[in-house]
Motif scaffolding. Sequence first.
Motif, PDB file in Angstrom:
ATOM      1  N   THR A 141       0.819  -1.222   0.000  1.00  0.00           N
ATOM      2  CA  THR A 141       0.000   0.000   0.000  1.00  0.00           C
ATOM      3  C   THR A 141       0.849   1.267   0.000  1.00  0.00           C
ATOM      4  O   THR A 141       0.304   2.369   0.115  1.00  0.00           O
ATOM      5  CB  THR A 141      -0.921   0.015   1.235  1.00  0.00           C
ATOM      6  OG1 THR A 141      -0.119  -0.109   2.429  1.00  0.00           O
ATOM      7  CG2 THR A 141      -1.917  -1.121   1.183  1.00  0.00           C
TER       8      THR A 141
ATOM      9  N   ARG B  76       2.690   4.608  -0.723  1.00  0.00           N
ATOM     10  CA  ARG B  76       2.517   5.725  -1.651  1.00  0.00           C
ATOM     11  C   ARG B  76       3.798   6.529  -1.821  1.00  0.00           C
ATOM     12  O   ARG B  76       3.993   7.185  -2.837  1.00  0.00           O
ATOM     13  CB  ARG B  76       1.401   6.656  -1.156  1.00  0.00           C
ATOM     14  CG  ARG B  76       0.012   6.030  -1.169  1.00  0.00           C
ATOM     15  CD  ARG B  76      -1.046   7.058  -0.834  1.00  0.00           C
ATOM     16  NE  ARG B  76      -0.905   7.578   0.525  1.00  0.00           N
ATOM     17  CZ  ARG B  76      -0.467   8.782   0.828  1.00  0.00           C
ATOM     18  NH1 ARG B  76      -0.100   9.621  -0.129  1.00  0.00           N
ATOM     19  NH2 ARG B  76      -0.385   9.170   2.085  1.00  0.00           N
TER      20      ARG B  76
ATOM     21  N   ASP C 286       0.140   2.081  -6.020  1.00  0.00           N
ATOM     22  CA  ASP C 286      -0.202   3.412  -5.509  1.00  0.00           C
ATOM     23  C   ASP C 286       1.008   4.310  -5.314  1.00  0.00           C
ATOM     24  O   ASP C 286       0.873   5.426  -4.805  1.00  0.00           O
ATOM     25  CB  ASP C 286      -0.951   3.288  -4.173  1.00  0.00           C
ATOM     26  CG  ASP C 286      -2.271   2.553  -4.323  1.00  0.00           C
ATOM     27  OD1 ASP C 286      -2.982   2.818  -5.319  1.00  0.00           O
ATOM     28  OD2 ASP C 286      -2.588   1.721  -3.459  1.00  0.00           O
TER      29      ASP C 286
ATOM     30  N   LYS D 264       1.708   5.028 -11.263  1.00  0.00           N
ATOM     31  CA  LYS D 264       1.283   6.315 -10.711  1.00  0.00           C
ATOM     32  C   LYS D 264       2.442   7.197 -10.265  1.00  0.00           C
ATOM     33  O   LYS D 264       2.218   8.243  -9.660  1.00  0.00           O
ATOM     34  CB  LYS D 264       0.348   6.091  -9.515  1.00  0.00           C
ATOM     35  CG  LYS D 264      -0.991   5.475  -9.881  1.00  0.00           C
ATOM     36  CD  LYS D 264      -1.906   5.395  -8.660  1.00  0.00           C
ATOM     37  CE  LYS D 264      -3.250   4.801  -9.019  1.00  0.00           C
ATOM     38  NZ  LYS D 264      -4.145   4.712  -7.837  1.00  0.00           N
TER      39      LYS D 264
END
Length: 252
Positions: free
Chosen positions: A156, A158, A185, A213
């Motif tokens: 997860t 970022r 992410d 991303k």
Amino acid sequence: LPNGRGGRGQKLASMTDWVLIEEEEVKGNVSPAKSKKRIETLNRAWSISYLTQEEVAQVLLVLFQYLHANFGSAFISRMSMVNKTWKRVAHDDKLWSVVRCGDECCLDNDVLNSICARAQGHLEILDIATSPQCASSLRGQLKLHAILENIQMNPTLREIHLSGCVLYNELDLAELGLVVQDLQDLMSLSLEACNLQDSSLKKLIAMFACSPKLEMLSLAYNEKLGIDGISILCAALRVNKTITSLDLRGCS
């Protein structure tokens, strides 16, 4: 009230406090109104002893959030060993969406594994960056394979900040590129002053090209990066459509 008992959740001044104030009042040294005010002040000062466990946990959580922001995740891990209440609060998920260990923290493989294991499932920002001046003393025992394992444990993520962590092993570098590429992410990656060379970028080209991303990439202060490495990076950027910020300060 002189017996020292009050309502639920409240404690009044002790008998000794009452006697001392009463004696001053009799002698005319203090007015009844002032005596009452002093008693009320004592009651407020002592009411903290009668907080519920939930209220104590809320106060500690705010304190731990401040300490986490200023002293890092390793400090919170040490505080969890004080007692059961502190341990319970220190394990609150709100503290573990970010792992931050800066110049105040000496990291090795075991410390990083312990911290990231606690954050598993909640971790969004991994920030173990340190200044180049402190890199050898604070990150000298930290190996790339340990960083790689902890990134794999936390899909997860970022943001990843590894500045100052010297990345020598090119076999692990290639695997790092593949692992980071699969983080769906990931938006920010910092590899400043990581001793990257032209050949290192060949191992990371898939990551730069295919991260879905990735918006911010910093390779600043890798002094051994030259024109060949930048050419490799440019080839990756022709494929990548998401990067909007690229920092190459201090590269040769």
